[in-house]
Design a protein around this motif. Structure first.
Motif, mmCIF file in Angstrom:
data_model
loop_
_atom_site.group_PDB
_atom_site.id
_atom_site.type_symbol
_atom_site.label_atom_id
_atom_site.label_comp_id
_atom_site.label_asym_id
_atom_site.label_seq_id
_atom_site.Cartn_x
_atom_site.Cartn_y
_atom_site.Cartn_z
ATOM 1 N N VAL A 21 0.907 -1.092 -0.024
ATOM 2 C CA VAL A 21 0.151 0.017 -0.144
ATOM 3 C C VAL A 21 0.919 1.227 0.166
ATOM 4 N N ARG A 22 2.040 1.165 0.683
ATOM 5 C CA ARG A 22 2.921 2.284 0.813
ATOM 6 C C ARG A 22 3.370 2.661 -0.415
ATOM 7 N N SER A 23 3.679 1.665 -1.488
ATOM 8 C CA SER A 23 4.240 1.843 -2.746
ATOM 9 C C SER A 23 3.161 2.530 -3.764
ATOM 10 N N ARG A 24 1.732 2.444 -3.332
ATOM 11 C CA ARG A 24 0.882 2.921 -4.026
ATOM 12 C C ARG A 24 0.203 4.014 -3.767
ATOM 13 N N ILE A 25 0.366 4.712 -2.581
ATOM 14 C CA ILE A 25 -0.456 5.881 -2.044
ATOM 15 C C ILE A 25 0.176 7.187 -2.533
ATOM 16 N N GLY A 201 10.592 5.420 6.300
ATOM 17 C CA GLY A 201 11.295 4.278 5.590
ATOM 18 C C GLY A 201 10.542 3.103 5.712
ATOM 19 N N ARG A 202 10.938 2.168 5.044
ATOM 20 C CA ARG A 202 10.296 0.804 4.981
ATOM 21 C C ARG A 202 10.232 0.206 6.415
ATOM 22 N N LEU A 203 11.452 0.100 7.048
ATOM 23 C CA LEU A 203 11.569 -0.611 8.487
ATOM 24 C C LEU A 203 10.510 0.135 9.234
ATOM 25 N N ILE A 204 10.763 1.570 9.293
ATOM 26 C CA ILE A 204 9.623 2.271 10.278
ATOM 27 C C ILE A 204 8.339 1.916 9.875
#
Length: 240
Positions: A21-25, A201-204
């Motif tokens: 979802v993060r990569s699409r918003i 970031g992805r980890l956070i």
């Protein structure tokens, strides 16, 4: 290991979903008012946590009742064995044999049946056999008369212990409650996915939803295991 595998799969799926979802918003996210969105998540999360805590407590009580019932029954059988010593003669030996066969039937036949929510006809047959053997006893001394009376008391304890044990063999958490728990868990994880933010970031982004998914899934697994106290898992109640 099955529970661990389920936990890993669910947590991994939650993390992957949020990162997807993060990569699409959009860059600024989908919520125009992030504080209000966080408040909604807090409400949903709190309601789910309270309900889950209540169900865990309820399941733990059911598990404890099952263990107490088995313990009461085991102690009663031991006491009945001592009472049969006092009765002596052929009747005492017959009761000894009946108690031994009853115990073996509970361990080898009824315990596996309870994992499927059933009881054992073999155990019931030995209960009836001991009843017939006891009916033929005629006390010949004051000591045997006292043992005769004590037999009834210990039989009542054995019967109540077995009844309590069998009562917990069936699942105590009803399907509608499982449905509500599932909806609550899904709502929390889905809402956290919608709160993805490309600026972090992805980890956070993965850490919070991973921790929440771990806690929620672990809670549901605990409820399921406690609700099946005689199933084959490391903390299940054994006929010891």
């Amino acid at each position: 290991w099955i529970a661990l595998l389920i936990l890993i799969v669910v947590v991994s799926a939650a993390i992957i979903s949020k990162l997807f979802v993060r990569s699409r918003i959009p860059e600024q996210g989908w919520f125009a008012d992030p504080p209000r969105a966080a408040t909604t998540l807090s409400v949903v999360g709190t309601m789910t946590a309270v309900l889950l805590a209540f169900v865990i407590f309820f399941s733990l009580q059911s598990y404890q009742h099952a263990r107490d019932g088995a313990s009461v029954e085991a102690v009663a059988v031991t006491e009945l064995h001592d009472v049969a010593d006092v009765l002596e003669g052929h009747s005492g030996r017959a009761l000894h044999g009946g108690l031994i066969c009853y115990s073996r039937a509970v361990i080898s036949d009824e315990w596996p049946a309870m994992s499927a929510g059933k009881s054992s006809e073999v155990v019931l047959a030995w209960v009836e056999t001991m009843g017939r053997d006891f009916e033929g006893i005629e006390p010949t001394s004051a000591k045997q008369e006292a043992a005769y009376a004590q037999w009834f008391d210990q039989q009542a304890q054995r019967r109540e212990g077995r009844r309590a044990r069998l009562a917990q063999a069936t699942a105590s958490v009803p399907p509608p409650l499982w449905f509500v728990l599932g909806v609550g868990a899904w709502a929390v994880i889905a809402y956290m996915c919608l709160q993805a933010d490309r600026r972090e970031g992805r980890l956070i982004q993965a850490a919070p939803i991973g921790l929440v998914a771990t806690l929620v899934t672990s809670g549901l697994l605990v409820v399921f295991l406690l609700d099946h106290p005689y199933a084959d898992w490391s903390g299940s109640i054994q006929p010891t």
